[in-house]
Design an enzyme around this catalytic site. Sequence first.
Site: not given
Length: 395
Positions: A168-169
Amino acid sequence: MEKALSGIRVLGATRMLAGPYCEMLLADMGAEVLHIELPGRGDESRHFAPLINGEGSCFIASNRNKKSITLDLRTPEGQEIFKDLVRVSDIVVENNRPGTMDKWNVGYKDLKEINPGIIMTSVSGFGQTGPYSQRAGLDIVAQAMGGLMFMTGEADGSPTRTGNAIGDFLGGLFATYGTLSALYYKQRTGKGQHVDAALLDSVIAVLENVIPNYVGLGKVTERMGSRIPGIAPYNTFLAKDGYVVIGVSSNQIWKRFVDVIGRPELNDDPRFNSPSARVENVEEVEKITQEWVSQKTVEEVVSILNEAGVICGPVYSVEQLIEDPHVKARDMAPEIEHPVAGKLRLSGITPKLSLTPGTIDSPPPALGDHNEEIYKGLLKYSDEKFKDLQNRGII
């Protein structure tokens, strides 16, 4: 104080983590970010455990410096309001499943008709094209299919997800990179464009030499715990009171290392006198290293090795991390005052800009905190229209 992105307005039709993280990075550098949430419910991450005084810590961690407005994009009237906002904005960030924004009549082809300079950044699991584009994606799927899990974990263990949602990051980071690239192009040409950021692509993009090693050498990168091919020692070692990591990346550092641990004779040992020899005899190298480390505290190991010029560091818990003097000096765990959760610390801002540094100016907003400012102030909606939209659940 003026920041690098002062004067840039971002509409964030995002939720959960990857999209909001992209928004936050832009907000940290001065963009005005309007985080759009469903009326009455808001971003799901507001409600995810663990909760701090009823507020989801995941939402707190990824939504500072933003303004929250509520708007139901599923309704025709909500879509028209969104278009009003697009007319006075520079960037749209969204992380819905591909095709959703088109279904709501606010896809890129719709928005560029009313604002040719708009940049639309779409963050999704698999991207806007390709045979998997319509699949829902999560961080763990991106890590698994992106090859990261296969090479993470102990040699005799199962594939392991990293300790945080790195997929996600990375998706949020690459979305930000694409957005800023498109913004630079727009400032030169006046033309906006569609930025397509996928979690899967983002994980694959950071695999280092895994793909060329396979194609060029037929080598599959296997799980090795904290070891890496080509360097030894390069691992985690247990001291009296915790763990340290040590990396001896050259013959020069190996000489310093064996001298400081009182084993200078190892310099002349053919099993250890080159990087390849040390890797071939990694078990013995690590045994020697562990024997020395086990007799000392973490602080002693780190102090002795750093003074000798041997690369090492402690394995920190979060408690140790936020109290480290270097972390404090870099302001990487700053304290904020949240109206509901109270005094908290967040991850700090990086990178550090010399002329226009990012700052944390406001805590994550309450749901719909900025409705009046945006709808009545920016869009000049009348009191009557504003109240009607509220009463009908459009905002």
